[in-house]
Design an enzyme around this catalytic site. Structure first.
Site, PDB file in Angstrom:
ATOM      1  N   HIS A 129      22.391  68.444  39.322  1.00 61.11           N
ATOM      2  CA  HIS A 129      21.778  69.298  40.340  1.00 61.11           C
ATOM      3  C   HIS A 129      21.049  70.495  39.732  1.00 61.11           C
ATOM      4  O   HIS A 129      21.515  71.115  38.775  1.00 61.11           O
ATOM      5  CB  HIS A 129      22.840  69.796  41.314  1.00 61.11           C
ATOM      6  CG  HIS A 129      23.954  70.560  40.642  1.00 61.11           C
ATOM      7  ND1 HIS A 129      23.898  71.912  40.415  1.00 61.11           N
ATOM      8  CD2 HIS A 129      25.146  70.144  40.139  1.00 61.11           C
ATOM      9  CE1 HIS A 129      25.000  72.314  39.821  1.00 61.11           C
ATOM     10  NE2 HIS A 129      25.781  71.258  39.639  1.00 61.11           N
ATOM     11  N   ASP A 130      19.883  70.788  40.281  1.00 60.35           N
ATOM     12  CA  ASP A 130      19.106  71.986  39.970  1.00 60.35           C
ATOM     13  C   ASP A 130      18.546  72.009  38.557  1.00 60.35           C
ATOM     14  O   ASP A 130      18.032  73.036  38.108  1.00 60.35           O
ATOM     15  CB  ASP A 130      19.928  73.271  40.220  1.00 60.35           C
ATOM     16  CG  ASP A 130      20.530  73.313  41.613  1.00 60.35           C
ATOM     17  OD1 ASP A 130      19.739  73.342  42.580  1.00 60.35           O
ATOM     18  OD2 ASP A 130      21.763  73.274  41.747  1.00 60.35           O
ATOM     19  N   GLY A 160      24.032  70.694  35.272  1.00 62.07           N
ATOM     20  CA  GLY A 160      23.360  71.460  36.316  1.00 62.07           C
ATOM     21  C   GLY A 160      22.673  72.705  35.789  1.00 62.07           C
ATOM     22  O   GLY A 160      23.147  73.355  34.859  1.00 62.07           O
TER      23      GLY A 160
END
Length: 260
Positions: free
Chosen positions: A121-122, A139
């Site tokens: 994520h991200d 992440g």
């Protein structure tokens, strides 16, 4: 559509260009956008608020756009944006973002993501990035353009890897890597510069010489690593060296791998 296999499931709401090819037993979720000439080979899952750019090919058993592997994720709206002409091989996983990380995971253009890679994520991945088999990108990590990470390598949360850097196989990277750096060893040591990559991209000999001199100054000069980068940035005429010093002097949540 004749180029969508009858066993594929396309959920209502998905936006699919007429040129897209969807192979057998694929699943495309209701918030997915597939641009022109995207191809899903077979047994591919594309879900979540995911955009896949023109000409990208996704191979069997990849799972693209699922929720983050993050216990803080509470179902908030977030996205995954994939650029053009990527090659996403078997069993690759790429997750959408989180509210705490800005809400978007971004993949650039012309990347090669070999079998079993994971993009968390991200994360922000630049153009022409190559991740060899079973690489894990945590992440919030940032990989700039032209980065290569060798097989079974791992990049820690919030780490930045500068443009043109190369990370060897079986290497854990827990600190920022300067542009054009060469990182090896299990715990990630900055061994030198990615000279092979520089030469392959046609970088002029004068620029490579300037980079080598800069690396020596960063390794052996007086003061802290940050101090050396400041002095180097003030004195250099090389755009490549300036790129390194700007990277070092920029904002980061991690410390740097420094030359041995």
């Amino acid at each position: 559509m004749s180029n969508i296999h009858p066993s594929a499931i396309i959920e209502a709401g998905a936006q699919i260009d007429p040129t897209v090819k969807v192979g057998p037993f694929c699943l495309v979720g209701p918030e997915v956008v597939l641009a022109a000439d995207v191809e899903l080979k077979s047994h591919v899952v594309v879900t979540g608020a995911t955009e896949v750019g023109e000409g990208t090919v996704i191979y069997p058993f990849a799972v693209i756009g699922e929720i983050p592997q993050d216990l803080k994720f509470k179902g908030e709206q977030s996205r995954l944006v994939i650029g053009k002409r990527n090659r996403i091989r078997e069993h690759v996983t790429m997750n959408v973002g989180t509210e705490g990380g800005g809400g978007v995971t971004r993949i650039g253009d012309d990347g090669m993501f070999m079998a079993g890679c994971h993009i968390a994520h991200d994360a922000v991945i630049g153009d022409r990035v190559v991740l060899v088999n079973s690489v894990a990108i945590a992440g919030h990590a940032v990989l700039e353009d032209d980065v290569i990470v060798g097989g079974l390598g791992g990049v820690h949360q919030f780490v930045r890897v500068g443009r043109g850097a190369i990370v060897g196989a079986l290497t854990k990277v827990t600190h920022d890597v300067i542009p054009y750096g060469l990182v090896q060893a299990p715990r990630g040591e900055l061994e030198g510069l990615n000279l092979v990559g520089l030469k392959r991209r046609g970088v002029a000999r004068a620029d490579i010489t300037a980079l080598r001199a800069a690396f020596q100054m960063l390794a052996q000069g007086e003061g802290t690593f940050h101090d050396r980068a400041e002095r180097l940035g003030a004195d250099t005429d090389s755009a490549y060296v300036k790129e390194i010093t700007d990277f070092v002097l920029g904002e980061s949540d991690r410390s740097f791998l420094t030359p041995r």
